[in-house]
Design a protein around this motif. Structure first.
Motif: not given
Length: 277
Positions: A268-269, A272-277
Motif C-alpha cells: 500500500m505504501v 499506491w501511496t507514491s502514485q498520483p491519482n
C-alpha cells in the motif's frame, strides 16, 4: 413459566425479522399459541420464526400483518433487498453464505466481494458490459449489504486466500487501491477473519476463484466456482473434496497471517501511496 428467550436482531436477517414479529405480538398481548391459532400455523413454527431458526414464508408474513398490523412485509423487503437484486443463479450461494458457520475463499484476481470497499466495488461493476449507472449503484448497495454477515453478533469464520497480483491490479486508480488495501489491513484484525497472501507464481488455484461454505451444523458444504459465464454453485461431494484439496494446497503456499498483513501494508505504501491519482 420460563422467561422468553433473549433475541438478538443483529445476529442476522431472519433474527431481525423474528425480533420484530415478537415485538408486535407482545404489543398485542398475544401468546405464540394464540397468534398461531389465528393465522393457521403451529406454536412451534411461530417460535422458530421468532428466534430466527426458520425463514418466514410469504403466507405467514401476510397473515401476521392481518392480525398484528402493517410493517412486517416492509421490514422483510428491506432486509432482503440485496438478495432480491442478485441474479437468480447467485441466490443459492447467498443463502448458503448467510447461514454459514465458516467460509473459505480463494481469489486469484480481485479482492473478494465480502471485503471490497464501496469505491472498489463500483469500479469493478462499471466494467461489466450492459450495466447502466443505476444498475451499478444498485449492485454496489447490494454488495455492501451482503457484507453485514461479517459484522453480525455471531459472524462466520472467514478464511481469505488472496493472490499477490490482486494488490497490484489498478482497480479504480491509486486512491481507490489505497483505501482498499487499508480496509484489508483493518478487517484482518478481526478474530474471525484470516487473510493470507499467496505470492506470485504457479498455483493450483489459477483456474479461477473458488469458495466453500460450511453450514451451521457442520454437515453440509457448498462450493462456489467462478467461471467466465454463470458461476457454479453445488454441494456435489466429489467436487467439494476436490476444491477443498485445492484450497489447502493454495494455503500451503501462502504467507502466514501476520506476514500477510505486513505485506499488504508495505504494498500500500510503496505502490499506491507514491502514485498520483
Amino acid at each position: 413459566m420460563p422467561a422468553p428467550r433473549e433475541l438478538d436482531p443483529a445476529a442476522g436477517r431472519k433474527q431481525e425479522f423474528g425480533a420484530e414479529l415478537r415485538r408486535l405480538r407482545l404489543e398485542q398481548g398475544m401468546t405464540q399459541a394464540e397468534l398461531g391459532r389465528r393465522i393457521g400455523y403451529s406454536t412451534s413454527l411461530i417460535g422458530s420464526v421468532e428466534i430466527g431458526k426458520r425463514t418466514p414464508v410469504e403466507q405467514l408474513i401476510t397473515r401476521c400483518e392481518q392480525i398484528l398490523g402493517p410493517g412486517l412485509w416492509e421490514l422483510w423487503a428491506e432486509i432482503s433487498k440485496y438478495r432480491n437484486q442478485a441474479p437468480a443463479w447467485f441466490r443459492p450461494w447467498l443463502a448458503e453464505e448467510e447461514e454459514a458457520r465458516a467460509l473459505r475463499t480463494w481469489e486469484p484476481l480481485v479482492v473478494p466481494g465480502l471485503l471490497q470497499t464501496e469505491a472498489y466495488a463500483r469500479a469493478l461493476l462499471r466494467c461489466e458490459p450492459g450495466f447502466d449507472q443505476q444498475q451499478v449503484e444498485t449492485l454496489v448497495a447490494a454488495r455492501l449489504a451482503r457484507q453485514k454477515i461479517l459484522s453480525r453478533t455471531q459472524p462466520p469464520m472467514y478464511l481469505v486466500l488472496l493472490d499477490e497480483g490482486a494488490l497490484d491490479r489498478p482497480i479504480g486508480g491509486a486512491e481507490v487501491m489505497r483505501e482498499q488495501l487499508a480496509h484489508l489491513i483493518e478487517v484482518a484484525e478481526a478474530p474471525h477473519i484470516t487473510l493470507q497472501i499467496t505470492p506470485l507464481g504457479a498455483s493450483p488455484g489459477l483456474g479461477g476463484a473458488i469458495a466453500i461454505a460450511q453450514s451451521a451444523d457442520g454437515q453440509r458444504h457448498t462450493v462456489y466456482l467462478q467461471t467466465a459465464a454463470e458461476p457454479v454453485v453445488t454441494g456435489n461431494s466429489a467436487l467439494v473434496t476436490t476444491v477443498s484439496m485445492k484450497l489447502d494446497a493454495v494455503r500451503a503456499e501462502s504467507l502466514p497471517r501476520t506476514a500477510s498483513v505486513e505485506f499488504i501494508r508495505k504494498r500500500m505504501v510503496e505502490k499506491w501511496t507514491s502514485q498520483p491519482n
